[in-house]
Design a protein around this motif. Structure first.
Motif, PDB file in Angstrom:
ATOM      1  N   ASP A 195       0.831  -1.211   0.000  1.00  0.00           N
ATOM      2  CA  ASP A 195       0.000   0.000   0.000  1.00  0.00           C
ATOM      3  C   ASP A 195       0.863   1.256   0.000  1.00  0.00           C
ATOM      4  O   ASP A 195       0.554   2.240  -0.682  1.00  0.00           O
ATOM      5  CB  ASP A 195      -0.936   0.005   1.208  1.00  0.00           C
ATOM      6  N   ASP A 196       1.953   1.229   0.787  1.00  0.00           N
ATOM      7  CA  ASP A 196       2.837   2.394   0.840  1.00  0.00           C
ATOM      8  C   ASP A 196       3.603   2.559  -0.465  1.00  0.00           C
ATOM      9  O   ASP A 196       3.874   3.692  -0.892  1.00  0.00           O
ATOM     10  CB  ASP A 196       3.807   2.260   2.014  1.00  0.00           C
ATOM     11  N   LEU A 197       3.967   1.435  -1.072  1.00  0.00           N
ATOM     12  CA  LEU A 197       4.660   1.512  -2.359  1.00  0.00           C
ATOM     13  C   LEU A 197       3.754   2.162  -3.400  1.00  0.00           C
ATOM     14  O   LEU A 197       4.181   3.030  -4.174  1.00  0.00           O
ATOM     15  CB  LEU A 197       5.096   0.116  -2.805  1.00  0.00           C
ATOM     16  N   ILE A 198       2.487   1.764  -3.417  1.00  0.00           N
ATOM     17  CA  ILE A 198       1.528   2.345  -4.361  1.00  0.00           C
ATOM     18  C   ILE A 198       1.393   3.845  -4.124  1.00  0.00           C
ATOM     19  O   ILE A 198       1.436   4.655  -5.062  1.00  0.00           O
ATOM     20  CB  ILE A 198       0.158   1.650  -4.237  1.00  0.00           C
ATOM     21  N   LYS A 199       1.240   4.244  -2.852  1.00  0.00           N
ATOM     22  CA  LYS A 199       1.090   5.670  -2.543  1.00  0.00           C
ATOM     23  C   LYS A 199       2.324   6.462  -2.959  1.00  0.00           C
ATOM     24  O   LYS A 199       2.205   7.565  -3.513  1.00  0.00           O
ATOM     25  CB  LYS A 199       0.840   5.840  -1.041  1.00  0.00           C
ATOM     26  N   SER A 200       3.509   5.897  -2.701  1.00  0.00           N
ATOM     27  CA  SER A 200       4.742   6.599  -3.056  1.00  0.00           C
ATOM     28  C   SER A 200       4.884   6.730  -4.566  1.00  0.00           C
ATOM     29  O   SER A 200       5.274   7.787  -5.080  1.00  0.00           O
ATOM     30  CB  SER A 200       5.955   5.851  -2.481  1.00  0.00           C
ATOM     31  N   ALA A 201       4.563   5.655  -5.288  1.00  0.00           N
ATOM     32  CA  ALA A 201       4.666   5.688  -6.747  1.00  0.00           C
ATOM     33  C   ALA A 201       3.654   6.658  -7.340  1.00  0.00           C
ATOM     34  O   ALA A 201       3.971   7.429  -8.258  1.00  0.00           O
ATOM     35  CB  ALA A 201       4.465   4.285  -7.321  1.00  0.00           C
ATOM     36  N   GLU A 202       2.429   6.647  -6.817  1.00  0.00           N
ATOM     37  CA  GLU A 202       1.400   7.551  -7.337  1.00  0.00           C
ATOM     38  C   GLU A 202       1.726   8.998  -7.000  1.00  0.00           C
ATOM     39  O   GLU A 202       1.470   9.913  -7.798  1.00  0.00           O
ATOM     40  CB  GLU A 202       0.032   7.154  -6.786  1.00  0.00           C
ATOM     41  N   SER A 203       2.283   9.218  -5.827  1.00  0.00           N
ATOM     42  CA  SER A 203       2.674  10.577  -5.452  1.00  0.00           C
ATOM     43  C   SER A 203       3.765  11.100  -6.368  1.00  0.00           C
ATOM     44  O   SER A 203       3.725  12.248  -6.832  1.00  0.00           O
ATOM     45  CB  SER A 203       3.148  10.596  -3.996  1.00  0.00           C
ATOM     46  N   ALA A 204       4.770  10.234  -6.647  1.00  0.00           N
ATOM     47  CA  ALA A 204       5.852  10.630  -7.545  1.00  0.00           C
ATOM     48  C   ALA A 204       5.330  10.883  -8.956  1.00  0.00           C
ATOM     49  O   ALA A 204       5.730  11.848  -9.619  1.00  0.00           O
ATOM     50  CB  ALA A 204       6.940   9.555  -7.566  1.00  0.00           C
TER      51      ALA A 204
ATOM     52  N   PRO B 263      12.202  14.431  -9.899  1.00  0.00           N
ATOM     53  CA  PRO B 263      13.197  15.302  -9.270  1.00  0.00           C
ATOM     54  C   PRO B 263      14.633  14.856  -9.511  1.00  0.00           C
ATOM     55  O   PRO B 263      15.558  15.612  -9.260  1.00  0.00           O
ATOM     56  CB  PRO B 263      12.841  15.210  -7.785  1.00  0.00           C
ATOM     57  N   TRP B 264      14.802  13.611  -9.989  1.00  0.00           N
ATOM     58  CA  TRP B 264      16.165  13.107 -10.179  1.00  0.00           C
ATOM     59  C   TRP B 264      16.410  12.841 -11.663  1.00  0.00           C
ATOM     60  O   TRP B 264      16.018  11.806 -12.197  1.00  0.00           O
ATOM     61  CB  TRP B 264      16.378  11.847  -9.349  1.00  0.00           C
ATOM     62  N   GLU B 265      17.019  13.783 -12.312  1.00  0.00           N
ATOM     63  CA  GLU B 265      17.339  13.636 -13.731  1.00  0.00           C
ATOM     64  C   GLU B 265      18.449  12.595 -13.898  1.00  0.00           C
ATOM     65  O   GLU B 265      19.273  12.425 -13.007  1.00  0.00           O
ATOM     66  CB  GLU B 265      17.795  14.986 -14.293  1.00  0.00           C
ATOM     67  N   PRO B 266      18.458  11.870 -15.025  1.00  0.00           N
ATOM     68  CA  PRO B 266      17.631  12.068 -16.210  1.00  0.00           C
ATOM     69  C   PRO B 266      16.381  11.205 -16.232  1.00  0.00           C
ATOM     70  O   PRO B 266      15.810  10.962 -17.304  1.00  0.00           O
ATOM     71  CB  PRO B 266      18.589  11.655 -17.330  1.00  0.00           C
ATOM     72  N   HIS B 267      15.962  10.715 -15.091  1.00  0.00           N
ATOM     73  CA  HIS B 267      14.860   9.752 -15.059  1.00  0.00           C
ATOM     74  C   HIS B 267      13.512  10.459 -15.125  1.00  0.00           C
ATOM     75  O   HIS B 267      13.253  11.380 -14.345  1.00  0.00           O
ATOM     76  CB  HIS B 267      14.964   8.894 -13.805  1.00  0.00           C
ATOM     77  N   PRO B 268      12.650  10.011 -16.037  1.00  0.00           N
ATOM     78  CA  PRO B 268      11.325  10.608 -16.162  1.00  0.00           C
ATOM     79  C   PRO B 268      10.415  10.117 -15.036  1.00  0.00           C
ATOM     80  O   PRO B 268      10.759   9.174 -14.313  1.00  0.00           O
ATOM     81  CB  PRO B 268      10.854  10.094 -17.519  1.00  0.00           C
ATOM     82  N   PRO B 269       9.261  10.735 -14.878  1.00  0.00           N
ATOM     83  CA  PRO B 269       8.325  10.251 -13.860  1.00  0.00           C
ATOM     84  C   PRO B 269       7.830   8.850 -14.212  1.00  0.00           C
ATOM     85  O   PRO B 269       7.633   8.538 -15.379  1.00  0.00           O
ATOM     86  CB  PRO B 269       7.180  11.269 -13.899  1.00  0.00           C
ATOM     87  N   PHE B 270       7.656   8.001 -13.219  1.00  0.00           N
ATOM     88  CA  PHE B 270       6.991   6.719 -13.419  1.00  0.00           C
ATOM     89  C   PHE B 270       5.531   7.028 -13.765  1.00  0.00           C
ATOM     90  O   PHE B 270       4.960   7.973 -13.224  1.00  0.00           O
ATOM     91  CB  PHE B 270       7.090   5.890 -12.136  1.00  0.00           C
ATOM     92  N   PRO B 271       4.886   6.308 -14.713  1.00  0.00           N
ATOM     93  CA  PRO B 271       5.259   5.005 -15.278  1.00  0.00           C
ATOM     94  C   PRO B 271       5.984   5.062 -16.626  1.00  0.00           C
ATOM     95  O   PRO B 271       5.973   4.048 -17.342  1.00  0.00           O
ATOM     96  CB  PRO B 271       3.904   4.325 -15.433  1.00  0.00           C
ATOM     97  N   ALA B 272       6.571   6.171 -16.989  1.00  0.00           N
ATOM     98  CA  ALA B 272       7.317   6.222 -18.241  1.00  0.00           C
ATOM     99  C   ALA B 272       8.495   5.250 -18.191  1.00  0.00           C
ATOM    100  O   ALA B 272       9.016   4.934 -17.110  1.00  0.00           O
ATOM    101  CB  ALA B 272       7.823   7.645 -18.491  1.00  0.00           C
ATOM    102  N   LEU B 273       8.920   4.774 -19.353  1.00  0.00           N
ATOM    103  CA  LEU B 273      10.064   3.868 -19.426  1.00  0.00           C
ATOM    104  C   LEU B 273      11.288   4.545 -18.808  1.00  0.00           C
ATOM    105  O   LEU B 273      11.611   5.686 -19.146  1.00  0.00           O
ATOM    106  CB  LEU B 273      10.343   3.511 -20.878  1.00  0.00           C
ATOM    107  N   GLY B 274      11.936   3.855 -17.892  1.00  0.00           N
ATOM    108  CA  GLY B 274      13.079   4.433 -17.193  1.00  0.00           C
ATOM    109  C   GLY B 274      12.695   5.240 -15.982  1.00  0.00           C
ATOM    110  O   GLY B 274      13.562   5.857 -15.333  1.00  0.00           O
TER     111      GLY B 274
END
Length: 220
Positions: free
Chosen positions: A108-117, A124-135
């Motif tokens: 449940d916490d993983l889901i909340k953290s991923a959805e929040s991000a 916030p950490w380049e060069p990585h795009p926001p999830f759920p984009a590839l990378g």
């Protein structure tokens, strides 16, 4: 002290702590024991042991029966499968903290953290795009030093996702081409690890935060 009915026991650093009751009726009283516990040397663990089995060994954890996680529902909500070793880690340890320091996110916490991000719209950490984009980054653990631990979702096979560690500031993190359980084991036990544990940690344990404390058979 006579016969003791031990009720609870848990590892803490390089000690076992156990609580029980002595006697019966009016003669009953509390009993507490603190004893040294043997700690396996990481290099002496069986070569065929999995990274999860090594974590269990070095923390002194006794796996307990926990409720089944509906992983299909979790992965459907996230829109991605999750690494198999993470699922085994959750099912083996449950809700708690490694060394009272690292908190592996429950589903449940993983889901909340991923959805929040994902809701930020910008990683916030380049060069990585926001999830759920590839990378994109999928957060799976945090700790007392505001470090965050992610997977880089860079391919269709989550068991091949690398670990990515970031600090509190929006700066580039450190990539580790290994699974979560391998990272945790090496992080806890290797004094030369690129991201070392605080120097005060001389032994490793798991702090159960589920409230379902039972007598550890290792103390019987």
């Amino acid at each position: 002290m006579g016969q003791v009915d031990w009720r609870y026991a848990w590892p803490f650093s390089n000690r076992w702590v156990a609580f029980g009751r002595t006697g019966q009726g009016e003669d009953a009283g509390p009993a507490l024991v603190i004893a040294l516990r043997s700690m396996p040397v990481a290099e002496q663990l069986p070569a065929e042991a999995s990274w999860l089995e090594r974590l269990v060994a070095v923390t002194g954890w006794v796996p307990r029966t926990a409720g089944q996680v509906d992983w299909a529902a979790v992965e459907s909500r996230l829109g991605t499968p999750l690494p198999s070793d993470y699922k085994a880690l959750v099912e083996t340890f449950g809700d708690g903290m490694l060394d009272g320091f690292h908190c592996v996110f429950m589903p449940d916490d993983l889901i909340k953290s991923a959805e929040s991000a994902a809701g930020l719209g910008q990683a916030p950490w380049e060069p990585h795009p926001p999830f759920p984009a590839l990378g994109g980054l999928v957060p799976w653990m945090g700790n007392e030093h505001d470090q965050s631990f992610h997977w880089i979702a860079e391919g269709p096979d989550p068991d091949r996702w690398p670990v990515y560690v970031t600090g509190a500031e929006p700066e580039a993190g450190d990539r580790f081409d290994c699974t979560a359980t391998e990272y945790l084991f090496r992080h806890l036990t290797d004094p030369q690890h690129p991201i070392p544990m605080p120097v005060d940690f001389r032994a490793h344990w798991f702090m159960d935060c589920s409230g379902n404390v039972e007598l550890d058979t290792a103390m019987e």
